[in-house]
Design an enzyme around this catalytic site. Structure first.
Site: not given
Lengths: 282, 282
Positions: B38-39
């Site tokens: 996600g990052h």
């Protein structure tokens, strides 16, 4: 020379960006208008520190309580404009309250530390309002340096603390208080004073000078403060506070082992005056 | 390519200033480390929007309550560094807590509006802590754009609101949630889940999908929410909240006349999961 008067944020940002692209330093002098010689001294000092000086004029509603003088605070942009002619000012920024605080505005900034006590006793919303408007003005104007009068000494220390805490990329400069010949600190609220009150008003500065002298000799602080309060009451003031504080953190002090500041607030009739001076080093 | 790891503020400022002098746009991706896909999706999107991408890694103490997982929150800067290799990142900024919150720190930022309810019920200090650290990171890094995951949807809306209110000169970009194949939203806290809990966890997303479908049909919101809560409880979740909110202001809604968002938080064992999705336009 005509001073540009800017009301729109995008115009302020593009004006400042053009100066910055030219390698010029920018100073901001935030004011609530009703400009007097004290403000002009801030502008002069700003002109020594930066190629461009923005003076903002905004009577900030969030720093007034409902009971305070927001409604009757003196507003005269034409007079302020005239006062700035011939000074180092490069632009006058005068946003509207609607533009500063739009619909669904939701954010507050609050401080402890230097914001505790003194002014915040009678004006509990004051420093939150100041912190908010100053942060907004810094973010809008993006100055390298911003200047504030020592007249509002607690405000100066609150803004310095907040600027450091929030990492705002602005250098805060305090400028010594401008005074009338009889010692009265210049203030936009002095216009509220009657002739009789105006004659008594310099006693506030005199009481602080006496207090600072006594404290600098190393006399007990509590007794010296009590004496100053009595002198003010005898002169006709309704005293809010007289205090001796650490000059940097504004913490209450009992010892004399560091730079100290004496601060006071007192009413003459309905007009509230504040003043402060440094305690001379013994 | 070696990614510079910056701990000192003056080095960050000079690095960013050099990029800016070259006319490059700067993106900031604030994280608490424990980087997952996600990052990395945030970093990829950041690379599409700016020539330079700064990823900050800072586990921010002010957004954890004493009862929360600040102490056991996963920290592994070497692993984070490795995860960023081959991405659009230009610098990794990893300040210390001492550097971010020095002695006599006195300033708080708080919000109403989108910060009310939802996460703030069980985490009353959370958004004040987030607002403070994000403001500081913006002022330190001076990005043109900053990216936040929609996974923390209320946080995204709080940061957008604050950025507008404080006139922070940064564009806020929300990036859609990255999910496992079975729908579970990626989160650094997923590592806390036991094997059994991990098998149940995707039911949170499923319940939100069902809820969003029912709401988009125009069914009464209260009944649909009650049904979703029951489904989650039956699956073994301890439900904090399930709510349908205005997608922009996060105000509670009863009508279907605007974009809506469904949001939920629920515990599996000791691990608290949150998720949210848009209600499809009918």
């Amino acid at each position: 020379m005509t001073i540009p008067v800017i009301a729109q944020l995008d115009e302020l940002r593009s004006t400042v960006a053009a100066w910055r692209a030219d390698g010029q330093r920018i100073a901001l002098v935030p004011t609530m208008g009703a400009l007097h010689q004290g403000h002009l001294d801030l502008v002069r000092r700003a002109g020594e520190l930066a190629e461009r000086v923005v003076v903002s004029v905004f009577v900030n509603p969030t720093q007034f309580a409902p009971t305070e003088d927001f409604g009757r605070y003196p507003r005269d942009l034409e007079r302020d404009y005239a006062a700035l002619s011939g000074t180092a000012v490069s632009a006058l920024y005068a946003p509207t309250a609607q533009d500063m605080y739009g619909p669904n505005f939701s954010t507050k900034i609050s401080l402890e530390g230097p914001a505790l006590g003194l002014e915040s006793i009678t004006r509990p919303h004051f420093f939150a309002g100041v912190a908010l408007v100053v942060t907004k003005l810094f973010n809008r104007c993006a100055p390298d340096v911003a200047l504030f009068g020592e007249k509002d000494y607690q405000q100066l220390k609150v803004i310095s603390r907040m600027t450091k805490d929030l990492d705002l990329p602005v250098e805060i400069i305090g400028v010594p208080t401008t005074r009338e010949a009889d010692g009265l600190a210049l203030s936009s609220r002095n216009v509220y004073l009657s002739e009789e009150e105006r004659a008594v008003a310099p006693r506030l500065h005199m009481a602080l000078q006496d207090l600072a002298q006594v404290v600098s000799r190393g006399d007990p602080i509590a007794a010296a403060v009590a004496q100053a309060r009595e002198a003010l009451a005898a002169a006709g003031f309704d005293v809010d506070y007289v205090e001796v504080r650490d000059a940097e953190t504004l913490e209450a002090v009992e010892a004399h082992d560091r730079p100290l500041r004496v601060l006071a607030a007192a009413k003459l009739g309905t007009t509230r005056l504040i003043d402060n001076i440094a305690v001379p080093r013994a």
